[in-house]
Design an enzyme around this catalytic site. Structure first.
Site, PDB file in Angstrom:
ATOM      1  N   THR A  44      32.723  -1.152  67.693  1.00 14.95           N
ATOM      2  CA  THR A  44      32.681  -0.504  66.373  1.00 14.95           C
ATOM      3  C   THR A  44      33.465  -1.315  65.340  1.00 14.95           C
ATOM      4  O   THR A  44      33.041  -1.450  64.195  1.00 14.95           O
ATOM      5  CB  THR A  44      33.293   0.919  66.471  1.00 14.95           C
ATOM      6  N   HIS A  47      31.421  -4.103  64.260  1.00 14.50           N
ATOM      7  CA  HIS A  47      30.390  -3.664  63.299  1.00 14.50           C
ATOM      8  C   HIS A  47      30.991  -3.576  61.889  1.00 14.50           C
ATOM      9  O   HIS A  47      30.379  -3.994  60.911  1.00 14.50           O
ATOM     10  CB  HIS A  47      29.829  -2.291  63.677  1.00 14.50           C
TER      11      HIS A  47
END
Ligand code: NAD
Ligand code: ZN
Length: 346
Positions: A44, A47
């Site tokens: 994450t 990202h």
């Protein structure tokens, strides 16, 4: 606590993170301030760093990134009695509302008002992080902070592995990213008979072998369904832990499964929609397919801490440790896939 600290901040709606001097966060009446000893990079975070489509829709800069951490409680709010200063802690990263129907029936991990640290509120890629004290888990003070930080993704692995039977079972893991890798020692420790792992990255495939995978297959080179069938006398495995989010791996996992087996799905497909043969691979096969969200609060944490206390070793999965300043090197490693868990030390 007054003063300044170093933090990795998403300053604008663009790729990258900026190392900045910012104020040490304030501590609300129900919060605790933690001095971060180790923080680990999750997919994450990559990202958010690379500013992909998902993060463009979810992240509102300025935001301090990072959610996996371990450290020492240095200040507590007036209402806090579940932790004290000096405690070594890790954190459940999902902040839940405690009032929605999901919370009220005890399914806090699917709270409809969940916010996530380092995603929706400031995170832990910093010297200090302020977090609701309810979210803290007190660690054995002797636990390596890097391992303690990785308890959050380890909890994902434990939640997925223990979502169905393991002892004496033959289990396949599709995708040996950090969480898939962590599931290997979890499965071994909890008595799996056979662990089959599929992974396209050779570095991670080798790590899977070192961690005790009985069969480790690169699906780009060998048919994992045929290998799983051969290893299970043509029947198929009892369970699949889907930890890749890859549509091909999801289909291979379903085809490796024996009738009536369970498929526990943690992986998040980036394209959201995946085509599967519902009729043959799920319905007529009587397969039990379950989505796995986060960690059960707090059952998964007790199981995870219990496994660590019983000697579960995830140290080999922590392949890189570096100072916070070197985060770009860490992000490059995440992009290459030639790593297990990358830990930053503030
Ligand atoms: P990761 O993305 O590093 O791991 C995925 C792995 O799958 C990679 O190593 C990749 O090389 C491998 N892979 C890709 N294609 C494959 C294929 N065809 N066959 C086999 N392997 C293949 O991520 P991670 O941190 O280990 O997380 C695993 C998954 O779980 C990710 O999809 C992540 O988004 C998801 N996740 C879900 C939750 C949840 O609450 N459900 C929480 C954390 C992570
Ligand atoms: Zn809720």
């Amino acid at each position: 606590m007054q003063g300044k600290m170093r933090a990795l901040v998403k300053t604008e709606r663009a790729p990258g993170l900026t190392l900045q001097e910012v104020d040490i966060p304030s501590v609300g009446p129900n919060d605790a301030l933690v001095k971060v000893a180790a923080t680990s990079i999750c997919g994450t975070d990559y990202h958010i760093y690379s500013w992909d489509e998902w993060s463009q829709g979810r992240i509102n800069p300025p935001l301090i990134a990072g959610h996996e951490f371990a450290g020492e409680v240095v200040e507590i709010g007036d209402n806090v009695d579940i932790v004290k200063t000096g405690d070594m802690v890790s954190a459940e990263t999902h902040i839940v509302c405690h009032t929605c129907p999901q919370c009220r029936i005890g399914e806090l991990h699917t709270c409809i008002n969940t916010s996530i640290i380092g995603v929706d509120v400031d995170g832990c890629f910093a010297e200090y992080v302020s977090i609701p004290a309810y979210n803290l888990w007190v660690n054995d003070p002797d636990l390596d902070p890097a391992v303690a930080s990785a308890q959050e993704p380890l909890g994902n692995a434990v939640h997925t592995a223990l979502a169905g039977p393991v002892a004496a079972q033959r289990i396949a893991v599709t995708g040996a990213g950090p969480i898939g890798l962590m599931s290997i020692p979890v499965l071994k420790k909890t008595g799996a008979q056979l662990v089959i792992v599929t992974e396209v990255n050779e570095f991670r495939l080798n790590l899977a072998r070192e961690l005790g995978a009985d069969i480790a297959i690169n699906p780009a080179e060998e048919d994992p369904v045929a290998a799983a069938m051969e290893a299970t006398d043509g029947l198929g495995v009892d369970g699949v832990l889907e930890m890749s989010g890859n549509p091909q791996a999801i289909n291979q996992g379903l085809k490796m499964l024996r009738p009536g087996g369970r498929m526990s799905v943690l992986g998040v497909p980036s394209g959201r929609e995946v085509t599967v043969d519902m009729a043959n691979d799920i319905v007529f096969a009587g397969v039990k397919m379950e989505g796995i969200a986060g960690r059960k609060m707090w059952e998964t944490w007790y199981q995870t801490a219990g496994l660590l206390a019983a000697g579960l070793d995830i140290e080999p999965i922590i392949t890189h440790r570096m100072p916070l300043e070197d985060f770009e090197k860490g992000m490059d490693l995440m992009a290459s896939g030639d790593c297990g868990k990358v830990v930053l030390i503030p």
